[in-house]
Design a protein around this motif. Structure first.
Motif, mmCIF file in Angstrom:
data_model
loop_
_atom_site.group_PDB
_atom_site.id
_atom_site.type_symbol
_atom_site.label_atom_id
_atom_site.label_comp_id
_atom_site.label_asym_id
_atom_site.label_seq_id
_atom_site.Cartn_x
_atom_site.Cartn_y
_atom_site.Cartn_z
ATOM 1 N N ARG A 56 0.859 -1.181 0.000
ATOM 2 C CA ARG A 56 0.000 0.000 0.000
ATOM 3 C C ARG A 56 0.897 1.233 0.000
ATOM 4 N NH1 ARG A 56 -5.100 -1.745 1.144
ATOM 5 N NH2 ARG A 56 -5.298 -3.684 2.306
ATOM 6 N N ARG A 57 0.534 2.219 -0.833
ATOM 7 C CA ARG A 57 1.336 3.432 -0.971
ATOM 8 C C ARG A 57 0.539 4.647 -0.531
ATOM 9 N NH1 ARG A 57 5.747 1.747 -3.471
ATOM 10 N NH2 ARG A 57 5.611 -0.105 -4.769
ATOM 11 N N ALA A 58 1.194 5.498 0.242
ATOM 12 C CA ALA A 58 0.577 6.732 0.727
ATOM 13 C C ALA A 58 1.507 7.892 0.406
ATOM 14 C CB ALA A 58 0.329 6.654 2.231
ATOM 15 N N ALA A 59 0.934 9.085 0.307
ATOM 16 C CA ALA A 59 1.738 10.266 0.001
ATOM 17 C C ALA A 59 1.117 11.496 0.644
ATOM 18 C CB ALA A 59 1.836 10.460 -1.512
ATOM 19 N N CYS A 60 1.933 12.524 0.800
ATOM 20 C CA CYS A 60 1.453 13.818 1.269
ATOM 21 C C CYS A 60 0.701 14.510 0.126
ATOM 22 C CB CYS A 60 2.633 14.670 1.741
ATOM 23 S SG CYS A 60 3.791 15.096 0.408
ATOM 24 N N ASN A 61 0.211 15.700 0.362
ATOM 25 C CA ASN A 61 -0.557 16.428 -0.657
ATOM 26 C C ASN A 61 0.234 16.701 -1.926
ATOM 27 O OD1 ASN A 61 -3.065 16.704 0.578
ATOM 28 N ND2 ASN A 61 -2.403 18.471 1.741
ATOM 29 N N CYS A 62 1.495 17.065 -1.804
ATOM 30 C CA CYS A 62 2.282 17.421 -2.992
ATOM 31 C C CYS A 62 3.019 16.227 -3.590
ATOM 32 C CB CYS A 62 3.256 18.557 -2.678
ATOM 33 S SG CYS A 62 4.645 18.099 -1.609
ATOM 34 N N GLY A 63 3.066 15.108 -2.878
ATOM 35 C CA GLY A 63 3.711 13.892 -3.378
ATOM 36 C C GLY A 63 5.192 13.789 -3.085
ATOM 37 N N GLN A 64 5.776 14.802 -2.467
ATOM 38 C CA GLN A 64 7.209 14.793 -2.166
ATOM 39 C C GLN A 64 7.564 13.729 -1.136
ATOM 40 O OE1 GLN A 64 10.615 15.300 0.081
ATOM 41 N NE2 GLN A 64 8.780 16.110 1.034
ATOM 42 N N LEU A 65 6.705 13.509 -0.135
ATOM 43 C CA LEU A 65 6.924 12.527 0.925
ATOM 44 C C LEU A 65 5.993 11.347 0.695
ATOM 45 C CD1 LEU A 65 8.307 11.786 3.610
ATOM 46 C CD2 LEU A 65 6.518 13.088 4.790
ATOM 47 N N GLN A 66 6.568 10.147 0.652
ATOM 48 C CA GLN A 66 5.779 8.950 0.353
ATOM 49 C C GLN A 66 6.198 7.808 1.276
ATOM 50 O OE1 GLN A 66 6.079 7.982 -3.816
ATOM 51 N NE2 GLN A 66 6.045 10.141 -4.400
ATOM 52 N N VAL A 67 5.262 6.915 1.518
ATOM 53 C CA VAL A 67 5.567 5.675 2.240
ATOM 54 C C VAL A 67 4.985 4.501 1.471
ATOM 55 C CG1 VAL A 67 5.708 6.716 4.545
ATOM 56 C CG2 VAL A 67 3.556 5.780 3.757
ATOM 57 N N ALA A 68 5.656 3.379 1.549
ATOM 58 C CA ALA A 68 5.164 2.115 1.019
ATOM 59 C C ALA A 68 5.082 1.154 2.191
ATOM 60 C CB ALA A 68 6.092 1.581 -0.064
ATOM 61 N N CYS A 69 3.949 0.496 2.343
ATOM 62 C CA CYS A 69 3.703 -0.406 3.466
ATOM 63 C C CYS A 69 3.451 -1.805 2.920
ATOM 64 C CB CYS A 69 2.498 0.060 4.267
ATOM 65 S SG CYS A 69 2.607 1.778 4.827
ATOM 66 N N ASP A 70 4.319 -2.731 3.280
ATOM 67 C CA ASP A 70 4.174 -4.118 2.851
ATOM 68 C C ASP A 70 3.251 -4.859 3.805
ATOM 69 O OD1 ASP A 70 5.966 -3.889 0.712
ATOM 70 O OD2 ASP A 70 7.683 -4.295 2.002
ATOM 71 N N GLY A 71 2.288 -5.573 3.250
ATOM 72 C CA GLY A 71 1.401 -6.386 4.067
ATOM 73 C C GLY A 71 0.204 -5.614 4.573
ATOM 74 N N GLU A 72 -0.581 -6.292 5.363
ATOM 75 C CA GLU A 72 -1.808 -5.713 5.902
ATOM 76 C C GLU A 72 -1.518 -4.958 7.200
ATOM 77 O OE1 GLU A 72 -4.740 -5.667 4.321
ATOM 78 O OE2 GLU A 72 -3.634 -6.637 2.697
ATOM 79 N N PRO A 73 -2.312 -3.939 7.494
ATOM 80 C CA PRO A 73 -2.132 -3.217 8.754
ATOM 81 C C PRO A 73 -2.380 -4.128 9.951
ATOM 82 C CG PRO A 73 -3.798 -2.151 7.365
ATOM 83 C CD PRO A 73 -3.407 -3.424 6.699
#
Length: 133
Positions: free
Chosen positions: A4-21
């Protein structure tokens, strides 16, 4: 495995999360209300080892309503808080569910700080729906 991929409003900061929460929660504390500008915060907790971060962030630390330390990471460009760590959940990282921009994201399993919940939250499901394109 799901990533699962998440990002801030402008896209500069991102995280990728492997697996289920490990946990998905709603927090009604006043600090989450201020942090989100909404009446609650919704967060998904992942194993720290399963989260990778790309981009630059700044940190903001504070104590929770229960007195535990929290360190929030936000984008220095757009100011959006993307992820955080809490002493109460060692080994986990929380990511704001809205940052995934995924309407199919799993629903929360628990709500906390209910004594700070706005009385009208339960009535949200009965509001008229305005359709947009």
């Amino acid at each position: 495995m799901t990533v699962r991929r998440a990002a801030c409003n402008c896209g500069q900061l991102q995280v990728a999360c492997d697996g289920e929460p490990r946990r998905i929660s709603i927090c009604h504390c006043l600090a989450c209300q201020r942090r989100t500008g909404s009446v609650f915060g919704v967060q998904a907790w992942f194993l720290r080892a399963a989260v990778s971060v790309a981009g630059e962030s700044r940190a903001f630390a504070r104590a929770s309503d229960a007195g535990n330390s929290l360190t929030f990471r936000f984008c220095p460009v757009c100011g959006a808080t993307l992820y955080w760590e809490a002493a109460a959940f060692p080994g986990l990282i929380a990511v704001g569910v809205g940052s995934f921009a995924d309407p199919t994201f799993p629903r929360p399993q628990v709500a906390v700080w209910e004594k700070r919940r706005h009385e009208w939250v339960d009535a949200l499901s009965s509001l008229p729906i305005e359709r947009s394109n």
